[in-house]
Design a protein around this motif. Structure first.
Motif, PDB file in Angstrom:
ATOM      1  N   SER A 130       0.788  -1.238   0.000  1.00 37.63           N
ATOM      2  CA  SER A 130       0.000   0.000   0.000  1.00 37.63           C
ATOM      3  C   SER A 130       0.820   1.289   0.000  1.00 37.63           C
ATOM      4  O   SER A 130       0.324   2.328  -0.417  1.00 37.63           O
ATOM      5  N   SER A 131       2.072   1.249   0.441  1.00 38.52           N
ATOM      6  CA  SER A 131       2.860   2.482   0.522  1.00 38.52           C
ATOM      7  C   SER A 131       3.305   2.948  -0.864  1.00 38.52           C
ATOM      8  O   SER A 131       3.536   2.131  -1.763  1.00 38.52           O
ATOM      9  N   PRO A 132       3.423   4.273  -1.056  1.00 38.15           N
ATOM     10  CA  PRO A 132       3.914   4.794  -2.342  1.00 38.15           C
ATOM     11  C   PRO A 132       5.316   4.275  -2.632  1.00 38.15           C
ATOM     12  O   PRO A 132       6.121   4.102  -1.719  1.00 38.15           O
ATOM     13  N   PRO A 158      -1.268  -1.927  -7.801  1.00 35.15           N
ATOM     14  CA  PRO A 158      -1.683  -0.522  -7.972  1.00 35.15           C
ATOM     15  C   PRO A 158      -2.007   0.109  -6.621  1.00 35.15           C
ATOM     16  O   PRO A 158      -2.575  -0.531  -5.743  1.00 35.15           O
ATOM     17  N   ARG A 159      -1.667   1.367  -6.481  1.00 34.46           N
ATOM     18  CA  ARG A 159      -1.932   2.082  -5.231  1.00 34.46           C
ATOM     19  C   ARG A 159      -2.120   3.557  -5.516  1.00 34.46           C
ATOM     20  O   ARG A 159      -1.651   4.074  -6.531  1.00 34.46           O
ATOM     21  N   LYS A 160      -2.805   4.233  -4.627  1.00 34.15           N
ATOM     22  CA  LYS A 160      -3.052   5.656  -4.797  1.00 34.15           C
ATOM     23  C   LYS A 160      -1.844   6.464  -4.333  1.00 34.15           C
ATOM     24  O   LYS A 160      -1.214   6.143  -3.321  1.00 34.15           O
ATOM     25  N   ALA A 161      -1.541   7.503  -5.074  1.00 30.82           N
ATOM     26  CA  ALA A 161      -0.465   8.409  -4.678  1.00 30.82           C
ATOM     27  C   ALA A 161      -0.982   9.302  -3.553  1.00 30.82           C
ATOM     28  O   ALA A 161      -1.998   9.982  -3.704  1.00 30.82           O
ATOM     29  N   GLU A 162      -0.303   9.266  -2.424  1.00 29.59           N
ATOM     30  CA  GLU A 162      -0.739  10.050  -1.278  1.00 29.59           C
ATOM     31  C   GLU A 162      -0.036  11.406  -1.268  1.00 29.59           C
ATOM     32  O   GLU A 162       1.166  11.495  -1.473  1.00 29.59           O
ATOM     33  N   LYS A 163      -0.814  12.445  -1.044  1.00 29.46           N
ATOM     34  CA  LYS A 163      -0.236  13.771  -0.917  1.00 29.46           C
ATOM     35  C   LYS A 163       0.195  13.978   0.526  1.00 29.46           C
ATOM     36  O   LYS A 163      -0.616  13.891   1.447  1.00 29.46           O
TER      37      LYS A 163
END
Length: 204
Positions: A130-132, A158-163
């Motif tokens: 889960s980590s970028p 696949p994972r979401k890019a965290e701001k």
């Protein structure tokens, strides 16, 4: 792999703790009889992170975990051996007490001693899935070839890019004077200030 070098280490970057891996290998043009060195090196790295040594229960080997915990606790205690660096890190811990920025990359002996092989494996899987992930390549290979090989050999889900949002404290609070006594020859003085300013501000 002609003296390929692969290592992992943790570091702090602001309020974020990073898990870093560094892989070095020679360019294939300098090898006498080896081909696809880059692919083989990536394969070694993939095997390390996706196929770690596990026990029969599917957790990290308890004996190795306990040894590494002891090594890490020793490293935490050894911080005091470098008085200048220790004084500086203590100043940050006290100035930013309760903030993420104050967290030491080595953690604390109390936190390390609470770690179990089962909990460590669960956290490892969470980070891995889960980590970028940021990959940097420096070399003579074409970028498209590198990208294709990375996607083929390192199947990150696949994972979401965290701001990342930095917590900014604009008020320094009350003045504090803290003295910690140790048996040393020369004292260390550290001064900590808050500017209340960030890179995003025009006045920076």
């Amino acid at each position: 792999l002609y003296a390929a070098d692969l290592e992992g280490y943790a570091s702090n970057h602001g309020e974020v703790q990073l898990i870093n891996f560094r892989l070095n290998t020679i360019n294939e043009s300098f090898a006498f009889d080896e081909k696809e060195l880059f692919s083989k090196a990536l394969g070694l790295f993939s095997k390390m992170i996706y196929e770690p040594l596990l026990d029969s229960d599917g957790f990290f080997d308890k004996e190795i975990v306990e040894k590494k915990k002891k090594d890490l606790c020793d490293a935490v205690r050894a911080r005091k051996n470098n008085k200048t660096r220790f004084a500086s890190s203590r100043a940050v811990e006290l100035l930013c007490e309760g903030e993420d920025y104050a967290a030491s990359v080595l953690s604390s002996t109390e936190a390390v001693e609470c770690v179990t092989a089962k909990d460590l494996k669960a956290r490892y899987d969470e980070v891995l899935n889960s980590s970028p992930v940021y990959i940097y390549f420096v070399g003579a290979l074409e970028g498209e070839k590198v990208l294709a090989k990375v996607k083929e050999i390192l199947p990150f889900t696949p994972r979401k890019a965290e701001k990342l949002v930095t917590e900014v404290k604009y008020e320094a609070g009350e003045f504090r004077r803290i003295t910690e006594r140790m048996n040393i020859v020369q004292s260390k003085l550290c001064l900590g200030f808050r500017s209340g300013m960030t890179l995003a501000q025009d006045c920076y």
